[in-house]
Design a protein around this motif. Sequence first.
Motif, short mmCIF file in Angstrom:
data_model
loop_
_atom_site.label_atom_id
_atom_site.label_comp_id
_atom_site.label_asym_id
_atom_site.label_seq_id
_atom_site.Cartn_x
_atom_site.Cartn_y
_atom_site.Cartn_z
N SER A 142 -9.07 -24.19 -10.35
CA SER A 142 -8.14 -24.49 -11.44
C SER A 142 -8.21 -23.42 -12.53
N THR A 143 -9.37 -22.80 -12.71
CA THR A 143 -9.50 -21.72 -13.71
C THR A 143 -8.61 -20.54 -13.35
N VAL A 144 -8.58 -20.23 -12.06
CA VAL A 144 -7.88 -19.03 -11.62
C VAL A 144 -6.39 -19.23 -11.54
N VAL A 145 -5.98 -20.42 -11.07
CA VAL A 145 -4.56 -20.62 -10.81
C VAL A 145 -3.75 -20.69 -12.09
N GLY A 146 -4.30 -21.32 -13.11
CA GLY A 146 -3.64 -21.32 -14.42
C GLY A 146 -2.32 -22.05 -14.46
N PRO A 147 -1.18 -21.48 -14.80
CA PRO A 147 -1.01 -20.05 -15.06
C PRO A 147 -1.34 -19.62 -16.50
N LEU A 148 -1.19 -20.53 -17.48
CA LEU A 148 -1.32 -20.02 -18.85
C LEU A 148 -2.76 -19.73 -19.30
N PRO A 149 -3.71 -20.65 -19.07
CA PRO A 149 -5.07 -20.40 -19.61
C PRO A 149 -5.67 -19.04 -19.21
N PRO A 150 -5.61 -18.62 -17.92
CA PRO A 150 -6.23 -17.32 -17.63
C PRO A 150 -5.58 -16.17 -18.39
N LEU A 151 -4.28 -16.31 -18.64
CA LEU A 151 -3.60 -15.25 -19.38
C LEU A 151 -4.07 -15.23 -20.84
N LEU A 152 -4.22 -16.42 -21.41
CA LEU A 152 -4.69 -16.48 -22.79
C LEU A 152 -6.09 -15.90 -22.91
N TRP A 153 -6.96 -16.22 -21.94
CA TRP A 153 -8.32 -15.68 -21.98
C TRP A 153 -8.30 -14.17 -21.85
N GLN A 154 -7.39 -13.67 -21.04
CA GLN A 154 -7.29 -12.22 -20.88
C GLN A 154 -6.88 -11.57 -22.21
N ILE A 155 -5.99 -12.24 -22.91
CA ILE A 155 -5.57 -11.71 -24.22
C ILE A 155 -6.76 -11.72 -25.19
N ILE A 156 -7.57 -12.79 -25.14
CA ILE A 156 -8.74 -12.86 -26.03
C ILE A 156 -9.71 -11.70 -25.70
N VAL A 157 -9.93 -11.47 -24.40
CA VAL A 157 -10.82 -10.36 -23.99
C VAL A 157 -10.32 -9.05 -24.60
N MET A 158 -9.03 -8.78 -24.46
CA MET A 158 -8.50 -7.51 -24.95
C MET A 158 -8.59 -7.42 -26.47
N ALA A 159 -8.46 -8.57 -27.14
CA ALA A 159 -8.57 -8.55 -28.61
C ALA A 159 -10.00 -8.17 -29.02
N VAL A 160 -11.00 -8.76 -28.33
CA VAL A 160 -12.40 -8.46 -28.66
C VAL A 160 -12.69 -6.97 -28.41
N VAL A 161 -12.28 -6.50 -27.21
CA VAL A 161 -12.53 -5.10 -26.85
C VAL A 161 -11.87 -4.17 -27.87
N SER A 162 -10.65 -4.48 -28.25
CA SER A 162 -9.93 -3.60 -29.18
C SER A 162 -10.63 -3.55 -30.53
N LEU A 163 -11.09 -4.71 -31.01
CA LEU A 163 -11.75 -4.72 -32.32
C LEU A 163 -12.99 -3.83 -32.32
N ILE A 164 -13.79 -3.95 -31.24
CA ILE A 164 -15.02 -3.14 -31.19
C ILE A 164 -14.66 -1.65 -31.11
N LEU A 165 -13.66 -1.34 -30.28
CA LEU A 165 -13.32 0.08 -30.10
C LEU A 165 -12.74 0.70 -31.37
N ILE A 166 -11.98 -0.10 -32.10
CA ILE A 166 -11.40 0.45 -33.33
C ILE A 166 -12.51 0.81 -34.31
N SER A 167 -13.64 0.08 -34.26
CA SER A 167 -14.76 0.40 -35.16
C SER A 167 -15.40 1.75 -34.84
N GLY A 168 -15.12 2.31 -33.66
CA GLY A 168 -15.60 3.66 -33.38
C GLY A 168 -16.77 3.70 -32.42
N VAL A 169 -17.24 4.93 -32.16
CA VAL A 169 -18.29 5.14 -31.16
C VAL A 169 -19.62 4.59 -31.65
N LYS A 170 -19.99 4.95 -32.90
CA LYS A 170 -21.31 4.55 -33.40
C LYS A 170 -21.33 3.11 -33.88
#
Length: 459
Positions: A142-170
Amino acid sequence: MSAQNNDMKREKFSSGIAVFFATLGSAVGLGNIWKFPYLTGQNGGGAFLFVYLLCILLVGIPVMVSEFYIGRKTRKNAVGAFEALKPGTPWKGIGLMGVAAAYLIMFFYSCVAGWVYSYVFKAIKGDFAGITADTAKAQFGSTVVGPLPPLLWQIIVMAVVSLILISGVKKGIERVTKTLMPVLFILVIICGIRAITLPGAFAGLEFLFRVDFAKITPPVILTALGLAFFKLSLGMGTMMTYASYFTDDNHMMATSAKVALSDTAVSILAGIAIFPAVFSFGMEPGAGPGLLFMTIPLVFSKMMFGNILLIAFFVLTSIAATTAMLSLVEVPVAYMTEEKGISRRNSVLINSFIILLFGTLATFSADKSSLLGGIQFWGRGFFDWFDFISSNILLPVGGLLIVLFVGYFIKKEDIFGELSNRGRLNNGWLVQSFLFLVRFISPLLLLLVFLNSLGILKF
Ligand code: PHE
């Protein structure tokens, strides 16, 4: 001005420890905890592990050192690095191919990272109480089939990754990886210890460690090779990009050995945490991509503080996935900021948007009953094609070109100079052995595997 210090504004990691953890943060990820166990399960257990270790040693480490050389020598992104070493030649195509591979991987990686994040949430809610092998399977479905929840989680992942990357290398990459990698290591050890005390655990260990040479077939070798590249983030410019932030005094050959060793240790520990449970609960080792999600909740069920450990495990798997994603997204981000003059913030945002756009295709095709699950080309859906083209084709081809480039098109003195930190390290024999591997052994092995998988050569 020399290529080495051409840009004073460019960031660098602050110490050897930071270099190690950032690089390990890239290597350790879903590859260890999700992919390694399920591929080992599908490809014959110990036999697969054996071939995989050979691939790491004879191909993985030489490719990693080659990438470190290219990155730190030029202090540029994956495309700019080749342009700096061989201006106006098609060599920069390797860098462009790397950017393409990074995208393909991110399309499905961000989806699986989303499943992991969602498991943290489910564990907190107590969804795994009283779990059995059957309900574990149903939960994953049920986690994989979704359709909406897995997409929302994917958006959350990208938001977290983007925030860290915007802060820079160090402030971003370095701070996050240095704090979290050691904790991850301790947690995988705890899981492993718990798993081997399960009834019937021995069958799992036997599956993981007993080598049955008859099971080593050409497709098994190609898969192990692909995994070695995927695991160590090789063949696509990630390690080049990270090395472009390395300190000048880093002993890069030692770093590559330490990273490969620690990464392999994490994979084996993940295997020790998962396979005893697979056998103890009567599951199928060849169950595929759901293996991790179906077994780990069972490992911790009926155990004191089981749910807390379960939450911790998935939190840490999320961390591993996130730190690896940082290094994936950094490849096109560094390329866009340095080659196209786009600000770091905007390139992070543009890339996250591209990843989400195409990542949806992976998310909606991850299971046969997903929204796009019925769409198949030559027996594979989008999710599987993204994975297959990147891991089994682009990364090994990229790796072959990289070793040929460093082995035959760079002056020997330059390699000795850079790998010995301008003569400050007394490691001549190590560099000599590296050159031997990179010139003869790694390309030969890679060629044999390709010719065989193309059907040109049979063995
Ligand atoms: N090495 C990462 C993992 O095992 C994945 C990855 C591949 C990261 C390629 C960067 C580049 O999860």
